[in-house]
Design a protein around this motif. Structure first.
Motif, PDB file in Angstrom:
ATOM      1  N   ALA A   1     -29.534  -7.671   0.722  1.00 22.74           N
ATOM      2  CA  ALA A   1     -29.803  -7.138   2.065  1.00 22.74           C
ATOM      3  C   ALA A   1     -29.295  -5.696   2.160  1.00 22.74           C
ATOM      4  O   ALA A   1     -29.960  -4.836   2.744  1.00 22.74           O
ATOM      5  CB  ALA A   1     -29.148  -8.008   3.134  1.00 22.74           C
ATOM      6  N   GLY A   2     -28.136  -5.428   1.568  1.00 21.56           N
ATOM      7  CA  GLY A   2     -27.590  -4.071   1.576  1.00 21.56           C
ATOM      8  C   GLY A   2     -28.514  -3.098   0.870  1.00 21.56           C
ATOM      9  O   GLY A   2     -28.826  -2.024   1.392  1.00 21.56           O
ATOM     10  N   LEU A   3     -28.978  -3.487  -0.323  1.00 20.23           N
ATOM     11  CA  LEU A   3     -29.876  -2.615  -1.094  1.00 20.23           C
ATOM     12  C   LEU A   3     -31.182  -2.384  -0.342  1.00 20.23           C
ATOM     13  O   LEU A   3     -31.668  -1.257  -0.238  1.00 20.23           O
ATOM     14  CB  LEU A   3     -30.186  -3.246  -2.465  1.00 20.23           C
ATOM     15  N   PHE A   4     -31.751  -3.480   0.195  1.00 23.15           N
ATOM     16  CA  PHE A   4     -33.051  -3.355   0.862  1.00 23.15           C
ATOM     17  C   PHE A   4     -32.952  -2.463   2.097  1.00 23.15           C
ATOM     18  O   PHE A   4     -33.722  -1.513   2.250  1.00 23.15           O
ATOM     19  CB  PHE A   4     -33.607  -4.728   1.252  1.00 23.15           C
ATOM     20  N   TYR A   5     -31.994  -2.755   2.979  1.00 25.79           N
ATOM     21  CA  TYR A   5     -31.929  -2.015   4.241  1.00 25.79           C
ATOM     22  C   TYR A   5     -31.418  -0.585   4.056  1.00 25.79           C
ATOM     23  O   TYR A   5     -31.784   0.303   4.821  1.00 25.79           O
ATOM     24  CB  TYR A   5     -31.130  -2.790   5.298  1.00 25.79           C
ATOM     25  N   LYS A   6     -30.597  -0.365   3.023  1.00 25.11           N
ATOM     26  CA  LYS A   6     -30.173   1.019   2.743  1.00 25.11           C
ATOM     27  C   LYS A   6     -31.389   1.830   2.284  1.00 25.11           C
ATOM     28  O   LYS A   6     -31.685   2.911   2.813  1.00 25.11           O
ATOM     29  CB  LYS A   6     -29.084   1.018   1.659  1.00 25.11           C
ATOM     30  N   GLY A   7     -32.109   1.300   1.307  1.00 26.33           N
ATOM     31  CA  GLY A   7     -33.293   2.003   0.799  1.00 26.33           C
ATOM     32  C   GLY A   7     -34.358   2.171   1.863  1.00 26.33           C
ATOM     33  O   GLY A   7     -34.931   3.257   2.032  1.00 26.33           O
ATOM     34  N   ALA A   8     -34.609   1.099   2.611  1.00 22.73           N
ATOM     35  CA  ALA A   8     -35.667   1.136   3.627  1.00 22.73           C
ATOM     36  C   ALA A   8     -35.305   2.088   4.765  1.00 22.73           C
ATOM     37  O   ALA A   8     -36.163   2.803   5.284  1.00 22.73           O
ATOM     38  CB  ALA A   8     -35.918  -0.272   4.161  1.00 22.73           C
ATOM     39  N   SER A   9     -34.030   2.114   5.157  1.00 20.42           N
ATOM     40  CA  SER A   9     -33.612   2.980   6.267  1.00 20.42           C
ATOM     41  C   SER A   9     -33.701   4.452   5.892  1.00 20.42           C
ATOM     42  O   SER A   9     -34.133   5.287   6.684  1.00 20.42           O
ATOM     43  CB  SER A   9     -32.179   2.642   6.712  1.00 20.42           C
ATOM     44  N   LEU A  10     -33.294   4.775   4.660  1.00 19.94           N
ATOM     45  CA  LEU A  10     -33.417   6.160   4.200  1.00 19.94           C
ATOM     46  C   LEU A  10     -34.888   6.567   4.162  1.00 19.94           C
ATOM     47  O   LEU A  10     -35.260   7.668   4.563  1.00 19.94           O
ATOM     48  CB  LEU A  10     -32.775   6.322   2.818  1.00 19.94           C
ATOM     49  N   GLY A  11     -35.729   5.648   3.700  1.00 12.97           N
ATOM     50  CA  GLY A  11     -37.170   5.924   3.663  1.00 12.97           C
ATOM     51  C   GLY A  11     -37.755   6.092   5.049  1.00 12.97           C
ATOM     52  O   GLY A  11     -38.571   6.995   5.290  1.00 12.97           O
ATOM     53  N   MET A  12     -37.323   5.250   5.990  1.00 10.26           N
ATOM     54  CA  MET A  12     -37.827   5.343   7.367  1.00 10.26           C
ATOM     55  C   MET A  12     -37.388   6.651   8.016  1.00 10.26           C
ATOM     56  O   MET A  12     -38.114   7.239   8.798  1.00 10.26           O
ATOM     57  CB  MET A  12     -37.319   4.164   8.214  1.00 10.26           C
ATOM     58  N   ARG A  13     -36.178   7.093   7.684  1.00 10.22           N
ATOM     59  CA  ARG A  13     -35.676   8.343   8.248  1.00 10.22           C
ATOM     60  C   ARG A  13     -36.563   9.501   7.782  1.00 10.22           C
ATOM     61  O   ARG A  13     -36.818  10.439   8.514  1.00 10.22           O
ATOM     62  CB  ARG A  13     -34.221   8.553   7.800  1.00 10.22           C
ATOM     63  N   ALA A  14     -37.059   9.393   6.544  1.00  7.90           N
ATOM     64  CA  ALA A  14     -37.960  10.413   6.005  1.00  7.90           C
ATOM     65  C   ALA A  14     -39.363  10.286   6.603  1.00  7.90           C
ATOM     66  O   ALA A  14     -40.070  11.268   6.784  1.00  7.90           O
ATOM     67  CB  ALA A  14     -38.027  10.282   4.482  1.00  7.90           C
ATOM     68  N   ARG A  15     -39.743   9.073   6.938  1.00  9.05           N
ATOM     69  CA  ARG A  15     -41.133   8.782   7.311  1.00  9.05           C
ATOM     70  C   ARG A  15     -41.558   9.445   8.620  1.00  9.05           C
ATOM     71  O   ARG A  15     -42.738   9.715   8.830  1.00  9.05           O
ATOM     72  CB  ARG A  15     -41.265   7.264   7.435  1.00  9.05           C
ATOM     73  N   ILE A  16     -40.618   9.695   9.508  1.00  5.92           N
ATOM     74  CA  ILE A  16     -40.964  10.291  10.806  1.00  5.92           C
ATOM     75  C   ILE A  16     -41.659  11.645  10.601  1.00  5.92           C
ATOM     76  O   ILE A  16     -42.464  12.085  11.419  1.00  5.92           O
ATOM     77  CB  ILE A  16     -39.712  10.448  11.719  1.00  5.92           C
ATOM     78  N   PHE A  17     -41.402  12.301   9.451  1.00  8.36           N
ATOM     79  CA  PHE A  17     -41.999  13.617   9.221  1.00  8.36           C
ATOM     80  C   PHE A  17     -43.485  13.536   8.884  1.00  8.36           C
ATOM     81  O   PHE A  17     -44.174  14.556   8.899  1.00  8.36           O
ATOM     82  CB  PHE A  17     -41.222  14.391   8.161  1.00  8.36           C
ATOM     83  N   ALA A  18     -43.975  12.326   8.607  1.00  8.54           N
ATOM     84  CA  ALA A  18     -45.418  12.168   8.412  1.00  8.54           C
ATOM     85  C   ALA A  18     -46.151  12.453   9.713  1.00  8.54           C
ATOM     86  O   ALA A  18     -47.298  12.880   9.709  1.00  8.54           O
ATOM     87  CB  ALA A  18     -45.730  10.755   7.927  1.00  8.54           C
ATOM     88  N   ILE A  19     -45.465  12.203  10.852  1.00  8.94           N
ATOM     89  CA  ILE A  19     -46.114  12.450  12.149  1.00  8.94           C
ATOM     90  C   ILE A  19     -45.504  13.627  12.890  1.00  8.94           C
ATOM     91  O   ILE A  19     -45.968  13.986  13.958  1.00  8.94           O
ATOM     92  CB  ILE A  19     -46.077  11.190  13.054  1.00  8.94           C
ATOM     93  N   ARG A  20     -44.467  14.221  12.318  1.00  5.62           N
ATOM     94  CA  ARG A  20     -43.904  15.445  12.881  1.00  5.62           C
ATOM     95  C   ARG A  20     -44.023  16.496  11.788  1.00  5.62           C
ATOM     96  O   ARG A  20     -43.035  16.822  11.141  1.00  5.62           O
ATOM     97  CB  ARG A  20     -42.435  15.260  13.256  1.00  5.62           C
TER      98      ARG A  20
END
Length: 199
Positions: free
Chosen positions: A88-107
């Motif tokens: 869970a730590g690995l998944f949510y750490k990786g996914a959260s960092l990716g999601m933080r980057a993802r907002i720039f696809a629409i900004r």
């Protein structure tokens, strides 16, 4: 994890049905059930991501989005301090960092996007790689890896002058990224709709 997983799936369905208030309440109850688990914070951020992509001019949720992802990362870090292989730590750490980057696809501010790709997204993929070693072909991991592969190349194509710099730090493969997103659209538990949206 049964009842919590059911809550998460219900909250995701609420999000995709654009019932964001109900999704928020559902994920609040996930957080209440276990305040130290990263999942509730991560999925609350996902609700705000969908608010943003359905109304791209509204930046009013961006701050909450970042705060929720920061909390998810903080909770994931605690789990990884206790056990560096915590799934869970690995998944949510990786996914959260990716999601933080993802907002720039629409900004689309490419200067920020480059910083994010070399920072959050590159670090995020490290955790997803570790996770893939332990649970190969997991659809949700493929989603994260597919996004990264695709966007690294997309940013390079859109910014010829920055391409050599990005290439030194981050390698992507657009075709592989699309294939991973297609597999995620078929297999993923949590990110099936996300993968279809990106495709």
């Amino acid at each position: 994890a049964g009842p919590i997983e059911a809550q998460i799936k219900r909250g995701i369905e609420n999000t995709y049905n654009m019932d964001y208030a109900l999704a928020d309440r559902t994920f609040d109850s996930v957080i209440s059930a276990d305040q130290e688990h990263p999942s509730g914070y991560f999925f609350k951020a996902m609700v705000n991501f969908w608010r943003a992509i359905t109304n791209t001019d509204n930046t009013g949720y961006d701050e909450a989005y970042r705060q929720q992802l920061d909390l998810a990362i903080e909770k994931a870090d605690k789990r990884l301090e206790e056990n560096e292989f915590d799934l869970a730590g690995l998944f949510y750490k990786g996914a959260s960092l990716g999601m933080r980057a993802r907002i720039f696809a629409i900004r689309p501010n490419w200067e920020d996007a480059v910083g994010i790709l070399l920072g959050d997204a590159k670090e995020g993929i490290k955790y997803l790689n570790q996770l893939e070693e332990r649970i190969p072909a997991n659809g949700d991991v493929l989603f994260g890896r597919g996004l990264y592969n695709f966007y690294v190349e997309a940013v390079k194509e859109d910014n010829a002058s920055l391409a050599p710099i990005i290439g030194m730090f981050a390698a992507g493969n657009k075709r592989a990224g699309l294939q991973m997103l297609e597999l995620a659209a078929q297999r993923a538990t949590y990110s099936r709709v996300e993968a279809k949206y990106e495709l």
